[in-house]
Write a protein that holds these residues in place. Structure first.
Motif, PDB file in Angstrom:
ATOM      1  N   LEU A 329       0.822  -1.275   0.073  1.00  0.00           N
ATOM      2  CA  LEU A 329      -0.060  -0.041   0.009  1.00  0.00           C
ATOM      3  C   LEU A 329       1.095   1.256  -0.061  1.00  0.00           C
ATOM      4  N   ASN A 376      -4.015  -8.650  -1.581  1.00  0.00           N
ATOM      5  CA  ASN A 376      -4.529  -7.526  -2.023  1.00  0.00           C
ATOM      6  C   ASN A 376      -5.280  -6.723  -0.981  1.00  0.00           C
ATOM      7  N   HIS A 378      -5.857  -3.469  -0.981  1.00  0.00           N
ATOM      8  CA  HIS A 378      -6.527  -2.410  -1.382  1.00  0.00           C
ATOM      9  C   HIS A 378      -8.128  -2.912  -1.622  1.00  0.00           C
ATOM     10  N   LYS A 383      -8.402  -1.754   7.119  1.00  0.00           N
ATOM     11  CA  LYS A 383      -7.100  -2.326   7.103  1.00  0.00           C
ATOM     12  C   LYS A 383      -6.486  -2.742   8.493  1.00  0.00           C
TER      13      LYS A 383
END
Length: 419
Positions: A329, A376, A378, A383
Motif C-alpha cells: 500500500l 490484495n 486495496h 485495514k
C-alpha cells in the motif's frame, strides 16, 4: 401460537442482521468489523536479482606479441606455425649464432694478441734480469770510490754512466715492464669475461613461450611483432545499447551461456567503453563495446567464435525478505503492508523496500520472514481489526463438530453468519 413464535424469531433475526450490517458499514462506528480474507500468504526469503541480457561472442582473453631483437642476432628459423597449440616452454623461434661466433672469434684473437705481448714482456724481463745480475757483479768487483758514480770526458763533454747508475736504470726498466705485464693480464681477464658472456648468449638463442595458448599469426616478412600468441583462456566481447550502457559498470557479475553446452559460466565485466564503437551519428543508434572476463574456466567447450548469451547482474540481494508487489500500500509517499498478526487482527505496518524484480519487492525493514500478509489489501473494507479466512475442508473433522453441544453448534454458526 407456533406461527406467531416463528414470526417473532424471524423478525428478531432480521433485526440482529440489520443491526450488524449497519454497524459494519457505518463510517464512524466503534464496533469491531471482521474482514473476510480470500487471499493471503506468508513473507518469504529469496534472491532478488536485477539484470539485463545481451549477446556477445567468445574471444581469447589475452593476446601476447612476441618480438624479434636484432641486437641478439639474426633470425635462424621460426619453430611454430599459425594455429599451433603451445604450452609454457614451447620453442617459438631461434636466433642465428653467426654474430655471436664472430664476436667470440674477434675477442679470442685480441686475447691471443695480449698473451703474445705478455710473452714478449717475459722475454724482456729475463734479459733485463741477466743484465742486472751482470751490472751488480761488475759493481762489486770495482775498487773505485763508492762516492764516484760517473766521470766526465773533458775533451768530448760526454757523461759516462757508472756501473751503479746502470743497475738502477735496469731495475726501473724491470719495474715498468712488470707494471705493463700486470695491465695486460687484466686485459686478458676482461677478454675471458666477454667471451663467457657471448657463450652464455648461445643458451638464449631459442625463444620459448611463457604462456599457454595458440599461434594466431606469424609475420612472413619477419617484421615485429614476429609472432602473436592468443591465450587459451576465453573471454566474451559484445556491445551495449544506449540504455544498457547506463546500467553497466566494470566489476558487475555476468552469467554466460552458449548453445553448445548447458553449463553456465560466471565472470565479471572488465571493460565498459563510454565511447561508441563507431563515430557518433544521428542516423544510427550508438553501440558501446564491452569485455567480460570469465572465472574458473576449465571447460574446453568455449572456443573463439561461439555466440554467447550474456546476463549482466546490475544489483542483487541474496536471501532477502520478499513480498509480492500486490501486497503493498502507498500513502503519503510511505509504503505499508497489511499483516495478519498472531492476535487474529489485521495490522497496517510501515515497511521499507529496496530492490524490485518482476513484481517481487525486497523488504529491508518492517516485516519478518514467515509473517502472514494480505495479498490484495486495496480490496479490504478496513485495514485493521479482526479477520476470518475460508475454512480448509481438509482440516475439518465431522466427528469434532458432532462432539459439540447443540448450544455451541448454534453459537459458532451464528458467529459465522453474522460476522
Amino acid at each position: 401460537m407456533k406461527k406467531i413464535r416463528k414470526q417473532v424469531w424471524l423478525a428478531a433475526s432480521a433485526v440482529v442482521i440489520a443491526g450488524n450490517l449497519y454497524l459494519t458499514f457505518k463510517e464512524d462506528s466503534k464496533a469491531d468489523r471482521t474482514e473476510w480474507l480470500h487471499e493471503w500468504d506468508r513473507v518469504s526469503t529469496g534472491d532478488v536479482v536485477q539484470s539485463f541480457s545481451t549477446e556477445g561472442v567468445v574471444v581469447p582473453s589475452d593476446e601476447y606479441p612476441i618480438y624479434f631483437d636484432e641486437s641478439i642476432g639474426s633470425l635462424k628459423q621460426v619453430l611454430v606455425k599459425e594455429g599451433d597449440a603451445i604450452q609454457p616452454g614451447t620453442s617459438l623461434f631461434e636466433y642465428s649464432s653467426t654474430d655471436i661466433d664472430e664476436e667470440i672469434d674477434r675477442l679470442t684473437v685480441e686475447k691471443e694478441q695480449t698473451q703474445q705481448q705478455i710473452s714478449l714482456i717475459d722475454n724482456q724481463l729475463s734479459q733485463l734480469r741477466v743484465l742486472l745480475s751482470q751490472a751488480e757483479r761488475k759493481e762489486s768487483n770495482r775498487q773505485t770510490s763508492t762516492n764516484t758514480n760517473s766521470t766526465i770526458d773533458r775533451d768530448s763533454n760526454t757523461t759516462i754512466i757508472s756501473s751503479g747508475d746502470a743497475s738502477t736504470t735496469i731495475e726501473n726498466e724491470i719495474l715498468q715492464q712488470e707494471t705493463e705485464k700486470q695491465k695486460l693480464r687484466e686485459e686478458t681477464k676482461k677478454y675471458d669475461k666477454l667471451i663467457s658472456s657471448q657463450e652464455a648468449k648461445k643458451s638464449n638463442l631459442i625463444v620459448k613461450s611463457t604462456n599457454e595458448g595458440y599461434v594466431k599469426k606469424v609475420d612472413s616478412s619477419l617484421n615485429n611483432p614476429l609472432l602473436i600468441i592468443n591465450s587459451s583462456v576465453p573471454a566474451v566481447e559484445g556491445v551495449f545499447d544506449e540504455k544498457q550502457v547506463q546500467k553497466a559498470a566494470t566489476s558487475q557479475r555476468v552469467e554466460v551461456t552458449v548453445d553448445t553446452t548447458a553449463e553456465q559460466f560466471d565472470g565479471s565485466l572488465a571493460i565498459v567503453s563510454q565511447y561508441p564503437e563507431e563515430e557518433p551519428s544521428v542516423k544510427r543508434q550508438s553501440l558501446y563495446p564491452f569485455s567480460a572476463q570469465l572465472s574458473g574456466i576449465e571447460s574446453s567447450d568455449l572456443y573463439p567464435g561461439l555466440k554467447a548469451n550474456v546476463n549482466v547482474v546490475t544489483a542483487e540481494a541474496l536471501e532477502a525478505v520478499t513480498i509480492p508487489g500486490t501486497s503493498i500500500l502507498k500513502s503519503n509517499q510511505k509504503t505499508y503492508a497489511v499483516i495478519m498478526n498472531t492476535q487474529g487482527k489485521l495490522e497496517r505496518r510501515l515497511i521499507e523496500t529496496d530492490l524490485t524484480v518482476d513484481g517481487v519487492f525486497q523488504v529491508t525493514d518492517g516485516v519478518e520472514s514467515g509473517e502472514a500478509i494480505v495479498i490484495n489489501p486495496h480490496e479490504l473494507v478496513m485495514k485493521r481489526g479482526p479477520f476470518i479466512t475460508p475454512i480448509n475442508a481438509d482440516h475439518v473433522k465431522k466427528k469434532t463438530f458432532n462432539d459439540l453441544s447443540r448450544t455451541d453448534k448454534m453459537k459458532y454458526i451464528l458467529i459465522g453468519v453474522l460476522s
